[in-house]
Design an enzyme around this catalytic site. Structure first.
Site, PDB file in Angstrom:
ATOM      1  CB  ALA A 154     -32.103 -56.743 -15.221  1.00  0.00           C
ATOM      2  CE1 TYR A 155     -24.591 -52.993 -16.572  1.00  0.00           C
ATOM      3  CE2 TYR A 155     -25.313 -50.815 -15.811  1.00  0.00           C
ATOM      4  CZ  TYR A 155     -24.372 -51.876 -16.246  1.00  0.00           C
ATOM      5  OH  TYR A 155     -23.123 -51.204 -16.286  1.00  0.00           O
TER       6      TYR A 155
END
Length: 248
Positions: A154-155
């Protein structure tokens, strides 16, 4: 510390109450800028502004709220006449999981802050910059957006989006005196580490040939130049602070 001239410039630094954002706000204030520290934590923003001094102000802003971002921008322009500089340092790492196990609610939360929040800030300041034909925007991405860290999809994906946004926006504004660039730092030991596992922190350190984590003050040095009038040609660029990790 080399002196960068930001006198009479008005700057917004999101996430400016701590970590990289705080270091950038301090460097800007020392360089003569009027700095608005935007942070979701009102007390922390006010405390940081008081400690930095030089006319810095702390403003409670949730960058995921587009209306709140626009209202804060309008208020700053009404008070000071312009917003000349934007640095988007607000962001979260999210938890560490395999991609196929990544909780959807956490994925959405990371994207909402790191990507949507960055877009909201850009949309709010650019019309004024266009009217004045001047502006400097520095988006904070990450080396993870170029390389993709395992267990941090996600990051990594959110920061890849910030890199692409930089390139698109920079090209759209390239015929104006408005520079849009991003930085892709390696890990700096800030409170964002609280969201990561020790295993993941060890992985990031092992990937840095310098053998240490980045210092927030080192980020601020690069950002100060990118936010200055001296940066009059380079736009849509990606600037590494990776300690030798970056391979492209």
């Amino acid at each position: 510390m080399n002196q960068i001239d930001l006198a009479k410039r008005v700057a917004i630094v999101t996430g400016g109450a701590q970590g990289i954002g705080r270091a950038v706000a301090e460097r800007f204030a020392a360089s003569g800028a009027t700095v608005a520290i935007w942070d979701v934590d009102a007390a922390l923003a006010a405390k940081a502004a008081a400690e930095i001094g030089h006319g810095a102000i702390g403003v409670a802003v949730d960058v995921t709220d587009a209306a709140a971002v626009q209202a804060a921008t309008d208020a700053l322009e009404a008070r000071h006449g312009s917003v000349d500089i934007l640095v988007t340092s607000a962001g979260i790492a999210g938890p560490n999981h395999k991609t196929w196990d990544y909780p959807l609610e956490d994925w959405a939360r990371v994207m909402k802050l790191n990507v949507d929040g960055t877009l909201h800030c850009c949309r709010s300041v650019i019309p004024g910059m266009l009217k004045r034909n001047y502006g400097r925007i520095v988006l904070v991405a990450s080396i993870a957006g170029k390389e993709g860290n395992p267990n941090a999809s996600a990051y990594s994906a959110s920061k890849a989006a910030v890199i692409a946004l930089t390139k698109s926006l920079g090209k759209e504004l390239a015929d104006k005196d408005i520079a849009v660039n991003c930085i892709t730092p390696a890990a700096a030991r800030t409170r964002i580490f609280d969201q990561m596992s020790e295993e993941h922190i060890g992985y990031m350190l092992a990937k840095i040939p310098r053998g240490r984590f980045l210092l927030p003050e080192e980020v601020a040095s690069m950002v100060a130049f990118l936010a200055s009038a001296e940066n009059s040609f380079t736009t849509a660029g990606v600037f590494d602070l990776s300690g030798g990790r970056a391979t492209y």
